[in-house]
Design a protein around this motif. Sequence first.
Motif, short mmCIF file in Angstrom:
data_model
loop_
_atom_site.label_atom_id
_atom_site.label_comp_id
_atom_site.label_asym_id
_atom_site.label_seq_id
_atom_site.Cartn_x
_atom_site.Cartn_y
_atom_site.Cartn_z
N GLU B 28 54.37 32.84 50.32
CA GLU B 28 55.59 32.16 50.80
C GLU B 28 56.84 32.80 50.21
OE1 GLU B 28 53.48 30.30 53.30
OE2 GLU B 28 55.65 29.93 53.22
N LYS B 34 62.75 30.23 47.91
CA LYS B 34 62.37 28.92 48.45
C LYS B 34 62.68 27.82 47.43
CE LYS B 34 60.16 30.29 52.28
NZ LYS B 34 60.51 31.71 52.12
N ARG B 35 62.95 26.61 47.99
CA ARG B 35 63.06 25.44 47.12
C ARG B 35 61.67 24.83 46.95
NH1 ARG B 35 68.08 22.18 49.64
NH2 ARG B 35 69.11 24.00 50.54
N GLU B 38 60.45 23.12 49.97
CA GLU B 38 60.07 24.04 51.05
C GLU B 38 58.66 24.61 50.77
OE1 GLU B 38 63.51 26.57 50.50
OE2 GLU B 38 64.24 26.08 52.52
N LEU B 39 58.39 24.89 49.51
CA LEU B 39 57.07 25.40 49.16
C LEU B 39 56.00 24.33 49.41
CD1 LEU B 39 57.96 27.36 45.90
CD2 LEU B 39 57.12 28.37 48.04
N GLU B 77 66.19 26.92 43.19
CA GLU B 77 65.56 27.91 44.06
C GLU B 77 64.63 28.82 43.26
OE1 GLU B 77 68.06 30.71 46.24
OE2 GLU B 77 68.19 29.24 47.85
#
Lengths: 113, 113
Positions: B28, B34-35, B38-39, B77
């Motif tokens: 990912e 990514k936050r 989001e992950l 992030e």
Amino acid sequence: MEHPLPECPIARFLTVLDGPWATLIVRELLTGPKRFTELRAALPGISPKTLSSRLRRFVLIGLVTRTAYPEVPPRVEYRLTPAGTRLQVVFDAMAAWAEQDLPRTGSARGADR
Amino acid sequence: MEHPLPECPIARFLTVLDGPWATLIVRELLTGPKRFTELRAALPGISPKTLSSRLRRFVLIGLVTRTAYPEVPPRVEYRLTPAGTRLQVVFDAMAAWAEQDLPRTGSARGADR
């Protein structure tokens, strides 16, 4: 296999090499055919049960062949198929990354570069 | 790290990407920073505890950076370092092998070739 494997090739790859033991068994077989006892000796800590279940699975999916020689005492050898041998490219990439970015001291060298 | 990592580069590699979740998290992050949320959304089934411990470890060894932005609400992030980004070569090799040798039906295609 009852249900299809994941669509993502990385996720598919992980259904085969899903952890350290599976990866280390292939590492040993990439150096040539091995007997069960040779694999156990090369992988201290692996249990016979784990080794045999992994090998059985590799044979099932066509990564490894199991050959029993009609000798006394019986000799059984495990060998990578052509598909298994083509994993060499992945192992070369893993080793190259670790040599460059993961020295034995344990911190990724290129953390800032 | 208290004790040095294994001498074998493959074994060293496995101390970092030691299983599916670690590998999928890097997959990912290879598509960009990514936050946490989001992950989590991208990896159904991963627990918050597993995700945060993996990320903490990746930060510890220099594979990932964690940046907290002074905003309201706070934004955090995760981003691969240059060393982490160089894992792309390994992931490309994994994906290429799976595309060629592990179709979704689950048997290694090149079992006999």
